[in-house]
Design a protein around this motif. Structure first.
Motif, mmCIF file in Angstrom:
data_model
loop_
_atom_site.group_PDB
_atom_site.id
_atom_site.type_symbol
_atom_site.label_atom_id
_atom_site.label_comp_id
_atom_site.label_asym_id
_atom_site.label_seq_id
_atom_site.Cartn_x
_atom_site.Cartn_y
_atom_site.Cartn_z
ATOM 1 N N UNK A 35 -0.272 20.284 9.563
ATOM 2 C CA UNK A 35 0.799 20.379 10.562
ATOM 3 C C UNK A 35 2.173 20.031 9.997
ATOM 4 N N UNK A 36 2.190 19.303 8.904
ATOM 5 C CA UNK A 36 3.451 18.891 8.280
ATOM 6 C C UNK A 36 3.389 19.220 6.791
ATOM 7 N N UNK A 37 3.648 20.481 6.416
ATOM 8 C CA UNK A 37 3.459 20.923 5.031
ATOM 9 C C UNK A 37 4.354 20.212 4.014
ATOM 10 N N UNK A 38 5.481 19.672 4.451
ATOM 11 C CA UNK A 38 6.374 19.006 3.496
ATOM 12 C C UNK A 38 6.069 17.509 3.330
ATOM 13 N N UNK A 39 5.027 17.018 3.977
ATOM 14 C CA UNK A 39 4.663 15.598 3.882
ATOM 15 C C UNK A 39 4.249 15.260 2.450
ATOM 16 N N UNK A 40 4.539 14.033 2.058
ATOM 17 C CA UNK A 40 4.142 13.569 0.721
ATOM 18 C C UNK A 40 3.864 12.073 0.756
ATOM 19 N N UNK A 41 3.149 11.605 -0.239
ATOM 20 C CA UNK A 41 2.765 10.179 -0.337
ATOM 21 C C UNK A 41 3.857 9.422 -1.067
ATOM 22 N N UNK A 42 4.124 8.232 -0.561
ATOM 23 C CA UNK A 42 5.028 7.352 -1.276
ATOM 24 C C UNK A 42 4.508 5.929 -1.210
ATOM 25 N N UNK A 100 -5.837 11.468 3.701
ATOM 26 C CA UNK A 100 -5.042 11.632 4.921
ATOM 27 C C UNK A 100 -3.991 12.722 4.740
ATOM 28 N N UNK A 101 -3.390 12.768 3.551
ATOM 29 C CA UNK A 101 -2.349 13.769 3.295
ATOM 30 C C UNK A 101 -2.892 15.186 3.445
ATOM 31 N N UNK A 102 -4.087 15.426 2.981
ATOM 32 C CA UNK A 102 -4.691 16.763 3.102
ATOM 33 C C UNK A 102 -4.756 17.177 4.569
ATOM 34 N N UNK A 103 -5.150 16.237 5.426
ATOM 35 C CA UNK A 103 -5.253 16.550 6.848
ATOM 36 C C UNK A 103 -3.874 16.697 7.493
ATOM 37 N N UNK A 104 -2.953 15.815 7.140
ATOM 38 C CA UNK A 104 -1.616 15.816 7.754
ATOM 39 C C UNK A 104 -0.811 17.047 7.345
ATOM 40 N N UNK A 105 -1.009 17.515 6.111
ATOM 41 C CA UNK A 105 -0.229 18.668 5.643
ATOM 42 C C UNK A 105 -0.564 19.958 6.378
ATOM 43 N N UNK A 154 0.800 -1.210 0.000
ATOM 44 C CA UNK A 154 0.000 0.000 0.000
ATOM 45 C C UNK A 154 0.838 1.268 0.000
ATOM 46 N N UNK A 155 0.192 2.346 0.387
ATOM 47 C CA UNK A 155 0.816 3.677 0.392
ATOM 48 C C UNK A 155 1.058 4.122 1.822
ATOM 49 N N UNK A 156 2.028 4.997 1.978
ATOM 50 C CA UNK A 156 2.306 5.608 3.261
ATOM 51 C C UNK A 156 2.647 7.078 3.024
ATOM 52 N N UNK A 157 2.689 7.843 4.084
ATOM 53 C CA UNK A 157 3.015 9.268 3.983
ATOM 54 C C UNK A 157 4.337 9.494 4.695
ATOM 55 N N UNK A 158 5.263 10.124 4.005
ATOM 56 C CA UNK A 158 6.551 10.436 4.621
ATOM 57 C C UNK A 158 6.500 11.848 5.176
ATOM 58 N N UNK A 159 6.825 11.959 6.456
ATOM 59 C CA UNK A 159 6.775 13.241 7.144
ATOM 60 C C UNK A 159 8.150 13.905 7.236
#
Length: 131
Positions: A118-125, A111-116, A57-62
């Motif tokens: 607080x963590x604007x540089x987060x991205x999906x990988x 999830x990325x929309x919500x996480x960004x 699956x996918x994950x988000x890198x913070x």
């Protein structure tokens, strides 16, 4: 009266056939010999699945960088979000903070929309499967 005798004979014959099958049926026992490590392997597999180590699956890198900052980021993340698990992954010589285990890209995008926030540089990988 002839019909009743035929009917009784028919019922008796069917009962006789089923009782013979039961009496003649084979009896047996099955013994399964398994390696003692199988329960340990199943436990390990379950824990790896929970930590998203076996997933495609996918994950988000913070974060990507030093361990001290990675620890700070994961602590901040866990204080803000409880819905998705997070972990620190090591890739020589840096550390990554990954959040979530998403089965589809659309779940990861939401999830990325919500996480960004607080963590604007987060991205999906999509991590490569470990061998």
């Amino acid at each position: 009266m002839n019909f009743i005798h035929k009917y009784n004979l028919f019922i008796f014959s069917i009962l006789l056939i089923f009782s013979v099958k039961v009496a003649i049926g084979q009896q047996g026992t099955v013994t399964v010999n398994e390696d003692s490590k199988i329960p340990q392997l199943l436990t390990l597999k379950k824990s790896l699945e929970k930590e998203n180590k076996l997933s495609d699956g996918y994950t988000i890198q913070l974060y990507y960088g030093e361990l001290s900052e990675a620890n700070y980021v994961i602590k901040k993340y866990r204080g803000a979000y409880g819905a998705w698990p997070a972990s620190i992954e090591y890739e020589t010589p840096n550390y990554k903070v990954w959040a979530g285990s998403f089965g589809s890209r659309i779940e990861a995008d939401r999830a990325l929309i919500e996480i960004q926030r607080n963590f604007p540089s987060a991205f999906i990988l999509k991590p490569e499967r470990r061998k």
